[in-house]
Scaffold this motif. Sequence first.
Motif, PDB file in Angstrom:
ATOM      1  N   VAL A   1       0.857  -1.186   0.000  1.00 54.14           N
ATOM      2  CA  VAL A   1       0.000   0.000   0.000  1.00 54.14           C
ATOM      3  C   VAL A   1       0.893   1.235   0.000  1.00 54.14           C
ATOM      4  O   VAL A   1       1.848   1.296   0.774  1.00 54.14           O
ATOM      5  CB  VAL A   1      -0.929   0.037   1.239  1.00 54.14           C
ATOM      6  N   ALA A   2       0.593   2.188  -0.869  1.00 55.58           N
ATOM      7  CA  ALA A   2       1.408   3.407  -0.928  1.00 55.58           C
ATOM      8  C   ALA A   2       0.530   4.645  -0.852  1.00 55.58           C
ATOM      9  O   ALA A   2      -0.592   4.646  -1.351  1.00 55.58           O
ATOM     10  CB  ALA A   2       2.227   3.435  -2.219  1.00 55.58           C
ATOM     11  N   ALA A   3       1.062   5.683  -0.204  1.00 54.68           N
ATOM     12  CA  ALA A   3       0.383   6.988  -0.189  1.00 54.68           C
ATOM     13  C   ALA A   3       1.440   8.067  -0.389  1.00 54.68           C
ATOM     14  O   ALA A   3       2.593   7.890   0.012  1.00 54.68           O
ATOM     15  CB  ALA A   3      -0.353   7.198   1.133  1.00 54.68           C
ATOM     16  N   ILE A   4       1.048   9.152  -1.027  1.00 57.40           N
ATOM     17  CA  ILE A   4       1.960  10.305  -1.138  1.00 57.40           C
ATOM     18  C   ILE A   4       1.221  11.550  -0.659  1.00 57.40           C
ATOM     19  O   ILE A   4      -0.017  11.585  -0.648  1.00 57.40           O
ATOM     20  CB  ILE A   4       2.480  10.520  -2.593  1.00 57.40           C
ATOM     21  N   ASP A   5       1.991  12.544  -0.191  1.00 58.75           N
ATOM     22  CA  ASP A   5       1.373  13.837   0.120  1.00 58.75           C
ATOM     23  C   ASP A   5       0.923  14.470  -1.185  1.00 58.75           C
ATOM     24  O   ASP A   5       1.704  14.565  -2.151  1.00 58.75           O
ATOM     25  CB  ASP A   5       2.394  14.768   0.794  1.00 58.75           C
ATOM     26  N   ALA A   6      -0.334  14.917  -1.228  1.00 57.90           N
ATOM     27  CA  ALA A   6      -0.797  15.617  -2.427  1.00 57.90           C
ATOM     28  C   ALA A   6      -0.073  16.960  -2.553  1.00 57.90           C
ATOM     29  O   ALA A   6       0.337  17.541  -1.539  1.00 57.90           O
ATOM     30  CB  ALA A   6      -2.306  15.841  -2.347  1.00 57.90           C
TER      31      ALA A   6
ATOM     32  N   ALA B   1       4.940   8.239 -11.832  1.00 55.00           N
ATOM     33  CA  ALA B   1       6.374   8.073 -11.556  1.00 55.00           C
ATOM     34  C   ALA B   1       6.591   7.195 -10.323  1.00 55.00           C
ATOM     35  O   ALA B   1       7.504   6.356 -10.279  1.00 55.00           O
ATOM     36  CB  ALA B   1       7.024   9.449 -11.355  1.00 55.00           C
ATOM     37  N   VAL B   2       5.752   7.389  -9.298  1.00 54.33           N
ATOM     38  CA  VAL B   2       5.839   6.560  -8.088  1.00 54.33           C
ATOM     39  C   VAL B   2       5.557   5.096  -8.423  1.00 54.33           C
ATOM     40  O   VAL B   2       6.257   4.184  -7.963  1.00 54.33           O
ATOM     41  CB  VAL B   2       4.878   7.097  -6.994  1.00 54.33           C
ATOM     42  N   LEU B   3       4.544   4.876  -9.273  1.00 55.43           N
ATOM     43  CA  LEU B   3       4.215   3.509  -9.713  1.00 55.43           C
ATOM     44  C   LEU B   3       5.403   2.863 -10.426  1.00 55.43           C
ATOM     45  O   LEU B   3       5.736   1.700 -10.156  1.00 55.43           O
ATOM     46  CB  LEU B   3       3.028   3.543 -10.675  1.00 55.43           C
ATOM     47  N   ASP B   4       6.029   3.613 -11.329  1.00 51.99           N
ATOM     48  CA  ASP B   4       7.215   3.100 -12.038  1.00 51.99           C
ATOM     49  C   ASP B   4       8.280   2.663 -11.038  1.00 51.99           C
ATOM     50  O   ASP B   4       8.881   1.589 -11.173  1.00 51.99           O
ATOM     51  CB  ASP B   4       7.820   4.178 -12.953  1.00 51.99           C
TER      52      ASP B   4
ATOM     53  N   GLY C   1       6.836  -5.107  -6.917  1.00 55.69           N
ATOM     54  CA  GLY C   1       6.770  -5.685  -8.256  1.00 55.69           C
ATOM     55  C   GLY C   1       5.709  -5.033  -9.134  1.00 55.69           C
ATOM     56  O   GLY C   1       5.082  -4.044  -8.752  1.00 55.69           O
ATOM     57  N   ALA C   2       5.501  -5.618 -10.299  1.00 57.33           N
ATOM     58  CA  ALA C   2       4.595  -5.031 -11.295  1.00 57.33           C
ATOM     59  C   ALA C   2       3.252  -5.753 -11.319  1.00 57.33           C
ATOM     60  O   ALA C   2       2.690  -6.036 -12.373  1.00 57.33           O
ATOM     61  CB  ALA C   2       5.258  -5.060 -12.670  1.00 57.33           C
ATOM     62  N   GLY C   3       2.733  -6.058 -10.135  1.00 54.43           N
ATOM     63  CA  GLY C   3       1.436  -6.747 -10.046  1.00 54.43           C
ATOM     64  C   GLY C   3       0.281  -5.800 -10.311  1.00 54.43           C
ATOM     65  O   GLY C   3       0.489  -4.619 -10.609  1.00 54.43           O
ATOM     66  N   PRO C   4      -0.957  -6.295 -10.186  1.00 53.57           N
ATOM     67  CA  PRO C   4      -2.133  -5.448 -10.408  1.00 53.57           C
ATOM     68  C   PRO C   4      -2.227  -4.344  -9.359  1.00 53.57           C
ATOM     69  O   PRO C   4      -1.803  -4.518  -8.220  1.00 53.57           O
ATOM     70  CB  PRO C   4      -3.310  -6.411 -10.289  1.00 53.57           C
ATOM     71  N   VAL C   5      -2.781  -3.199  -9.765  1.00 49.92           N
ATOM     72  CA  VAL C   5      -2.835  -2.016  -8.904  1.00 49.92           C
ATOM     73  C   VAL C   5      -4.291  -1.620  -8.661  1.00 49.92           C
ATOM     74  O   VAL C   5      -5.126  -1.688  -9.576  1.00 49.92           O
ATOM     75  CB  VAL C   5      -2.068  -0.843  -9.554  1.00 49.92           C
TER      76      VAL C   5
ATOM     77  N   ARG D   1      -2.582   0.671 -15.474  1.00 48.05           N
ATOM     78  CA  ARG D   1      -2.181  -0.333 -14.493  1.00 48.05           C
ATOM     79  C   ARG D   1      -3.199  -0.469 -13.367  1.00 48.05           C
ATOM     80  O   ARG D   1      -3.226  -1.474 -12.668  1.00 48.05           O
ATOM     81  CB  ARG D   1      -0.797   0.014 -13.919  1.00 48.05           C
ATOM     82  N   ILE D   2      -4.047   0.565 -13.182  1.00 51.59           N
ATOM     83  CA  ILE D   2      -5.058   0.515 -12.113  1.00 51.59           C
ATOM     84  C   ILE D   2      -6.260  -0.292 -12.592  1.00 51.59           C
ATOM     85  O   ILE D   2      -6.899   0.051 -13.575  1.00 51.59           O
ATOM     86  CB  ILE D   2      -5.469   1.934 -11.670  1.00 51.59           C
ATOM     87  N   ARG D   3      -6.549  -1.381 -11.885  1.00 50.55           N
ATOM     88  CA  ARG D   3      -7.564  -2.346 -12.325  1.00 50.55           C
ATOM     89  C   ARG D   3      -8.861  -2.277 -11.535  1.00 50.55           C
ATOM     90  O   ARG D   3      -9.832  -2.953 -11.896  1.00 50.55           O
ATOM     91  CB  ARG D   3      -7.015  -3.769 -12.167  1.00 50.55           C
ATOM     92  N   ALA D   4      -8.886  -1.544 -10.430  1.00 52.20           N
ATOM     93  CA  ALA D   4     -10.095  -1.464  -9.591  1.00 52.20           C
ATOM     94  C   ALA D   4      -9.937  -0.262  -8.672  1.00 52.20           C
ATOM     95  O   ALA D   4      -8.814   0.063  -8.265  1.00 52.20           O
ATOM     96  CB  ALA D   4     -10.262  -2.734  -8.756  1.00 52.20           C
TER      97      ALA D   4
END
Lengths: 248, 248
Positions: free
Chosen positions: B73-78, B128-131, B140-144, B165-168
Amino acid sequence: MRFTSQTSSDGVTEQLFTLSFSSGEIPGVLWTPDGATGPRPLILMGHGGGQHKKAPGIAHRAHRFAAEAGFAVAAIDAPAHNDRPKSAEQDRLITEMRAGMQARQDVSALLAEVHALIAAQIVPEWQAVLDALAQLDHVGAGPVGYWGTSLGCGLGVPLVAAEPRIRAAVLGLNGEHQTSAEAAARITVPVEFLVQWDDERVPRATALALFDLFASPEKTLHANPGGHGDVPAFETDSSLRFFNRHLS
Amino acid sequence: MRFTSQTSSDGVTEQLFTLSFSSGEIPGVLWTPDGATGPRPLILMGHGGGQHKKAPGIAHRAHRFAAEAGFAVAAIDAPAHNDRPKSAEQDRLITEMRAGMQARQDVSALLAEVHALIAAQIVPEWQAVLDALAQLDHVGAGPVGYWGTSLGCGLGVPLVAAEPRIRAAVLGLNGEHQTSAEAAARITVPVEFLVQWDDERVPRATALALFDLFASPEKTLHANPGGHGDVPAFETDSSLRFFNRHLS
């Protein structure tokens, strides 16, 4: 309560019964896990208009509720449905409503009248069935839930409002009508309410208005795309969890 | 991507990171199960307005998603949040919006403008964060998946529309605005959409209108009573199951 047959499939026992009542013989079905003994939560299921106690959507959910949660599940034929007799007034209104549907008229007022008429008969019938089921060793007087959409919601709203043994209800695919509004406002138990976003029979605004009326502190509306018959399968998973949360 | 700290609690490892990007340093946080190795589904979480990447509602859900489902799980400051700088235009609009709120004016148009302005910056930042996260052994490069309500929905709609890459996505507590309508109509992945029935910040009709716009064949709306901050705890269980169903 007289049992007339017993069969079993996939771990679930199905018993047909009939109960003599002032309104006539009430035909019903009880599903329980094979070999069940002792009290357990009981789910009452209300079928849709023109359907019956063992309609596929009812039997499928009942099997899941019994097999996966260990619940007892009961359904009865609604008055004027399956082989049950129609009163003269029920017959007149149902005939009038079907003619209106064929002529593609707006029959929502007639439909609400039919629901109110059938509800007046089925509420005491359900209460008598509940009394009888509570006497059974493998059902007992545990907490009760109600599941019913469409006609099953139209009849369920006055039942849930009237019957304090019912502690949680899944309702939906029905809208606000003058006849149901007063009963809906007396419901205070947790409600999960299903809306089909493109329901060809229930105007969206009336469905949202019915949800609005429940006095329940916990009520949750689940809306999904598609028509009256297109409720997605994952909503059955959700119903099961909802009853588990409130009855187990 | 540079990791600046690592802590662990209740079986979940929390790593703070920073990523250098054309828009500046992006501060973020990554949660994974303790000792995780190998690829796994990743949930991006968008925080609410005035909040930050480790706001309690974000950190609590992130812990559950990592501990109970094994997700990363990832979060960034907006942009313009926490210690991140505001552009002159962001500063002007946010100041104007806050003044309008204090004067109890209708700031929905201004709010939509702020969301659109921040979205234009955060969408490429998230990508960029996803990359960078996809390069990590334990992500890894699994579903997002994407989870975000309120501001997190306002920014999530354009992100989910733009990022294959975002599936749901779990979205909600936000309404239709001119700026989001076009992006919403390009979303086709499964969406679970949260509505607070008595939301003091989001008019009910605009929330229903935004749900209406998603082009997703599977979309489900969950409405619950109460205000903007009153989403019931059982919706986190539902989000978890929703991501499990679509990403696992």
